[in-house]
Design a protein around this motif. Structure first.
Motif, PDB file in Angstrom:
ATOM      1  N   ARG A 117       0.815  -1.242  -0.025  1.00  0.00           N
ATOM      2  CA  ARG A 117       0.121   0.131   0.013  1.00  0.00           C
ATOM      3  C   ARG A 117       0.716   1.197   0.061  1.00  0.00           C
ATOM      4  O   ARG A 117       1.922   1.188   0.379  1.00  0.00           O
ATOM      5  N   THR A 118       0.332   2.278  -0.395  1.00  0.00           N
ATOM      6  CA  THR A 118       1.034   3.685  -0.188  1.00  0.00           C
ATOM      7  C   THR A 118       1.091   4.074   1.048  1.00  0.00           C
ATOM      8  O   THR A 118       0.124   3.646   1.909  1.00  0.00           O
ATOM      9  N   VAL A 119       2.013   4.749   1.417  1.00  0.00           N
ATOM     10  CA  VAL A 119       2.160   5.181   2.920  1.00  0.00           C
ATOM     11  C   VAL A 119       2.463   6.570   2.946  1.00  0.00           C
ATOM     12  O   VAL A 119       3.608   7.066   2.461  1.00  0.00           O
ATOM     13  N   LEU A 120       1.488   7.521   3.476  1.00  0.00           N
ATOM     14  CA  LEU A 120       1.711   8.867   3.246  1.00  0.00           C
ATOM     15  C   LEU A 120       1.784   9.495   4.490  1.00  0.00           C
ATOM     16  O   LEU A 120       1.978  10.927   4.641  1.00  0.00           O
ATOM     17  N   GLU A 121       1.640   8.862   5.523  1.00  0.00           N
ATOM     18  CA  GLU A 121       1.837   9.303   7.036  1.00  0.00           C
ATOM     19  C   GLU A 121       3.236   9.838   7.333  1.00  0.00           C
ATOM     20  O   GLU A 121       4.283   9.430   6.843  1.00  0.00           O
ATOM     21  N   ASP A 122       3.222  10.763   8.389  1.00  0.00           N
ATOM     22  CA  ASP A 122       4.693  11.007   8.803  1.00  0.00           C
ATOM     23  C   ASP A 122       5.552   9.906   9.708  1.00  0.00           C
ATOM     24  O   ASP A 122       6.714   9.873   9.379  1.00  0.00           O
ATOM     25  N   GLU A 123       4.796   9.051  10.260  1.00  0.00           N
ATOM     26  CA  GLU A 123       5.298   8.162  11.142  1.00  0.00           C
ATOM     27  C   GLU A 123       6.280   7.178  10.351  1.00  0.00           C
ATOM     28  O   GLU A 123       5.805   6.718   9.240  1.00  0.00           O
ATOM     29  N   GLY A 124       7.428   6.780  10.729  1.00  0.00           N
ATOM     30  CA  GLY A 124       8.188   6.040   9.803  1.00  0.00           C
ATOM     31  C   GLY A 124       8.952   6.466   8.652  1.00  0.00           C
ATOM     32  O   GLY A 124       9.665   5.805   7.887  1.00  0.00           O
ATOM     33  N   ARG A 128      11.538   5.158   5.633  1.00  0.00           N
ATOM     34  CA  ARG A 128      11.125   5.154   4.017  1.00  0.00           C
ATOM     35  C   ARG A 128      11.833   5.891   3.155  1.00  0.00           C
ATOM     36  O   ARG A 128      12.163   5.595   1.838  1.00  0.00           O
ATOM     37  N   VAL A 129      12.340   6.977   3.438  1.00  0.00           N
ATOM     38  CA  VAL A 129      13.171   7.900   2.577  1.00  0.00           C
ATOM     39  C   VAL A 129      14.505   7.223   2.105  1.00  0.00           C
ATOM     40  O   VAL A 129      14.754   7.334   0.988  1.00  0.00           O
ATOM     41  N   PRO A 130      15.366   6.462   2.707  1.00  0.00           N
ATOM     42  CA  PRO A 130      16.492   5.800   2.239  1.00  0.00           C
ATOM     43  C   PRO A 130      15.954   4.732   1.230  1.00  0.00           C
ATOM     44  O   PRO A 130      16.457   4.512   0.277  1.00  0.00           O
ATOM     45  N   LEU A 131      14.786   4.161   1.628  1.00  0.00           N
ATOM     46  CA  LEU A 131      14.190   3.087   0.851  1.00  0.00           C
ATOM     47  C   LEU A 131      14.028   3.519  -0.580  1.00  0.00           C
ATOM     48  O   LEU A 131      13.993   3.055  -1.766  1.00  0.00           O
ATOM     49  N   LEU A 132      13.227   4.662  -0.535  1.00  0.00           N
ATOM     50  CA  LEU A 132      12.888   5.374  -1.645  1.00  0.00           C
ATOM     51  C   LEU A 132      14.008   5.835  -2.532  1.00  0.00           C
ATOM     52  O   LEU A 132      13.954   5.593  -3.846  1.00  0.00           O
ATOM     53  N   ALA A 133      15.040   6.198  -1.723  1.00  0.00           N
ATOM     54  CA  ALA A 133      16.157   6.654  -2.568  1.00  0.00           C
ATOM     55  C   ALA A 133      17.053   5.645  -3.501  1.00  0.00           C
ATOM     56  O   ALA A 133      17.184   5.703  -4.579  1.00  0.00           O
ATOM     57  N   ARG A 134      17.035   4.341  -2.602  1.00  0.00           N
ATOM     58  CA  ARG A 134      17.619   3.213  -3.132  1.00  0.00           C
ATOM     59  C   ARG A 134      16.842   2.822  -4.571  1.00  0.00           C
ATOM     60  O   ARG A 134      17.448   2.286  -5.429  1.00  0.00           O
ATOM     61  N   LYS A 135      15.544   2.837  -4.272  1.00  0.00           N
ATOM     62  CA  LYS A 135      14.667   2.466  -5.482  1.00  0.00           C
ATOM     63  C   LYS A 135      14.854   3.219  -6.559  1.00  0.00           C
ATOM     64  O   LYS A 135      14.802   2.716  -7.633  1.00  0.00           O
ATOM     65  N   LEU A 200       4.641   1.268  -3.483  1.00  0.00           N
ATOM     66  CA  LEU A 200       4.027   0.636  -2.453  1.00  0.00           C
ATOM     67  C   LEU A 200       4.863  -0.096  -1.384  1.00  0.00           C
ATOM     68  O   LEU A 200       5.949  -0.383  -1.777  1.00  0.00           O
ATOM     69  N   PHE A 201       4.597  -0.112  -0.255  1.00  0.00           N
ATOM     70  CA  PHE A 201       5.107  -0.675   1.017  1.00  0.00           C
ATOM     71  C   PHE A 201       4.470  -1.650   1.673  1.00  0.00           C
ATOM     72  O   PHE A 201       3.310  -2.074   1.514  1.00  0.00           O
ATOM     73  N   ASN A 202       5.258  -2.619   2.459  1.00  0.00           N
ATOM     74  CA  ASN A 202       4.324  -3.661   3.096  1.00  0.00           C
ATOM     75  C   ASN A 202       4.067  -3.202   4.557  1.00  0.00           C
ATOM     76  O   ASN A 202       3.775  -4.133   5.222  1.00  0.00           O
ATOM     77  N   ALA A 203       4.029  -1.900   4.688  1.00  0.00           N
ATOM     78  CA  ALA A 203       3.809  -1.365   5.923  1.00  0.00           C
ATOM     79  C   ALA A 203       2.145  -1.746   6.362  1.00  0.00           C
ATOM     80  O   ALA A 203       1.371  -1.907   5.500  1.00  0.00           O
ATOM     81  N   PRO A 204       1.966  -2.022   7.666  1.00  0.00           N
ATOM     82  CA  PRO A 204       0.379  -2.404   8.064  1.00  0.00           C
ATOM     83  C   PRO A 204      -0.217  -1.383   7.880  1.00  0.00           C
ATOM     84  O   PRO A 204      -0.025   0.000   8.019  1.00  0.00           O
ATOM     85  N   PRO A 205      -1.672  -1.783   7.585  1.00  0.00           N
ATOM     86  CA  PRO A 205      -2.561  -0.560   7.235  1.00  0.00           C
ATOM     87  C   PRO A 205      -3.182   0.262   8.671  1.00  0.00           C
ATOM     88  O   PRO A 205      -3.950   1.042   8.418  1.00  0.00           O
ATOM     89  N   ASP A 222      15.847  11.961  14.772  1.00  0.00           N
ATOM     90  CA  ASP A 222      16.940  10.514  15.166  1.00  0.00           C
ATOM     91  C   ASP A 222      15.963   9.638  15.637  1.00  0.00           C
ATOM     92  O   ASP A 222      16.378   8.612  15.693  1.00  0.00           O
ATOM     93  N   ALA A 223      14.565   9.647  15.867  1.00  0.00           N
ATOM     94  CA  ALA A 223      13.912   8.464  16.502  1.00  0.00           C
ATOM     95  C   ALA A 223      13.343   7.833  15.360  1.00  0.00           C
ATOM     96  O   ALA A 223      12.929   8.310  14.337  1.00  0.00           O
ATOM     97  N   LEU A 224      13.668   6.460  15.359  1.00  0.00           N
ATOM     98  CA  LEU A 224      12.998   5.439  14.441  1.00  0.00           C
ATOM     99  C   LEU A 224      12.260   4.383  15.177  1.00  0.00           C
ATOM    100  O   LEU A 224      12.165   3.903  15.966  1.00  0.00           O
ATOM    101  N   PRO A 225      10.597   4.575  14.688  1.00  0.00           N
ATOM    102  CA  PRO A 225       9.649   3.964  15.126  1.00  0.00           C
ATOM    103  C   PRO A 225       9.850   2.591  15.124  1.00  0.00           C
ATOM    104  O   PRO A 225      10.380   2.001  14.077  1.00  0.00           O
TER     105      PRO A 225
END
Length: 339
Positions: A117-124, A128-135, A200-205, A222-225
């Motif tokens: 699913r697409t993930v548009l929330e702030d949390e996490g 996600r940003v490094p994953l987007l960059a690598r993709k 799309l991410f495998n993040a829970p809905p 610096d906080a990672l959920p």
């Protein structure tokens, strides 16, 4: 372009879809997929002969603006999906395409459905940003035997819409930047609409879709959920604007979307993450600024549409005015850092 009220699937289009199914299969359910701007998108649940189900995705262009461009867009998307099959970039599989509405009520493309699913929330977002960059680096590394057409600029200095109350000096300087001739560049295979709404991410809905009002996300933390552990990208969709051009364009587009969704600092952070992932951007600051500022200036022309799509997808606080304010802050920041 008004896609707030999605058109029902016409019997003509359903007949075309049925012709693409395996013998004995039938459509047993449809679900509207929100968040897009230019097309009506639905998930179709198909009952198989063995008693199970599988999902397909139907993408149709219904408004006059999109219908005029659908043959180009859908032909490009079909070509991209064919190219991407068997590469390391996961994309939907092409099932069928009717770019001129020869068989459907509207120009349409039928493809396989990807998990996630697409993930548009702030949390996490820190994860996600490094994953987007690598993709995106992986997409730019593709070397197709036949290049797609050259990129389109999408805006001019004369069509930029300066938001009400914006920093007039910063915007005037930014507009002057794109009056210059485009810098020379080394071409790359571009998605051309790479941004969180098309990944799309495998993040829970069940993750919250909006940060509480008293905890704005205006920059990296610096906080990672804990729930971000194991997050991965499951696929990239919407390849209708596939082009050939500078990597900076794709980076600028994702940067703009991140800045408007999560705060201006995230736009600049994405460019850094792209280089950290091995991607190469324009070497000269003036050249980098040209590409980086062009995208938010283009976005100025469709803020209302973008904000509405994000609200439909669950980001209720992103009113048109809120997005305009973030856009102004981002353009001002770019001119301060690179200008």
């Amino acid at each position: 372009m008004n896609h707030h009220d999605v058109q029902p699937v016409s019997p003509l289009t359903l007949t075309w879809v049925h012709r693409q199914l395996d013998p004995g299969e039938r459509i047993v359910g449809t679900e509207v997929l929100h968040g897009g701007i230019t097309a009506d998108v639905r998930r179709l649940t198909v009952a198989t002969r063995g008693g199970g189900t599988r999902d397909l995705v139907l993408r149709s262009f219904v408004d006059p603006f999109s219908v005029e461009r659908a043959e180009d867009w859908l032909s490009r998307e079909a070509g991209a999906l064919t190219l991407l099959a068997g590469t390391g970039v996961t994309a939907p599989g092409l099932v069928a395409v009717d770019p001129t509405a020869a068989h459907c009520a509207y120009p349409s493309l039928l493809m396989t459905h990807l998990a996630g699913r697409t993930v548009l929330e702030d949390e996490g977002l820190e994860t996600r940003v490094p994953l987007l960059a690598r993709k995106l680096v992986a997409i730019h590394a593709l070397r197709p035997a036949e290049r797609p057409r050259e990129y389109e600029a999408l805006t001019t200095a004369d069509t930029v819409v300066v938001p009400k109350g914006a920093d007039a000096a910063a915007w005037a300087a930014a507009i002057d930047v794109i009056r210059r001739p485009a810098p020379r560049y080394e071409g790359r295979f571009l998605h051309r609409d790479f941004q969180p709404g098309n990944v799309l991410f495998n993040a829970p809905p069940d993750a919250p879709s909006e940060a509480p009002p008293d905890t704005p996300s205006d920059g990296p933390s610096d906080a990672l959920p804990a729930r971000s552990a194991g997050t991965r990208i499951t696929g990239v969709v919407d390849w209708a604007a596939t082009s050939w051009g500078p990597a900076d364009l794709d980076v600028a587009h994702c940067s703009t979307n991140l800045a408007l969704l999560h705060g201006p600092a995230w736009g600049q952070r994405f460019a850094e993450a792209y280089e950290e992932a091995g991607g190469e951007l324009a070497a000269a600051a003036s050249e980098r600024l040209y590409w980086q500022v062009r995208d938010p200036l283009a976005c100025s022309e469709e803020v209302r549409l973008v904000a509405r799509a994000w609200r439909d997808a669950g980001r209720a606080a992103l009113t048109t005015r809120a997005v305009e304010e973030r856009l102004d802050a981002y353009v001002t920041a770019l001119m301060g850092v690179l200008g």
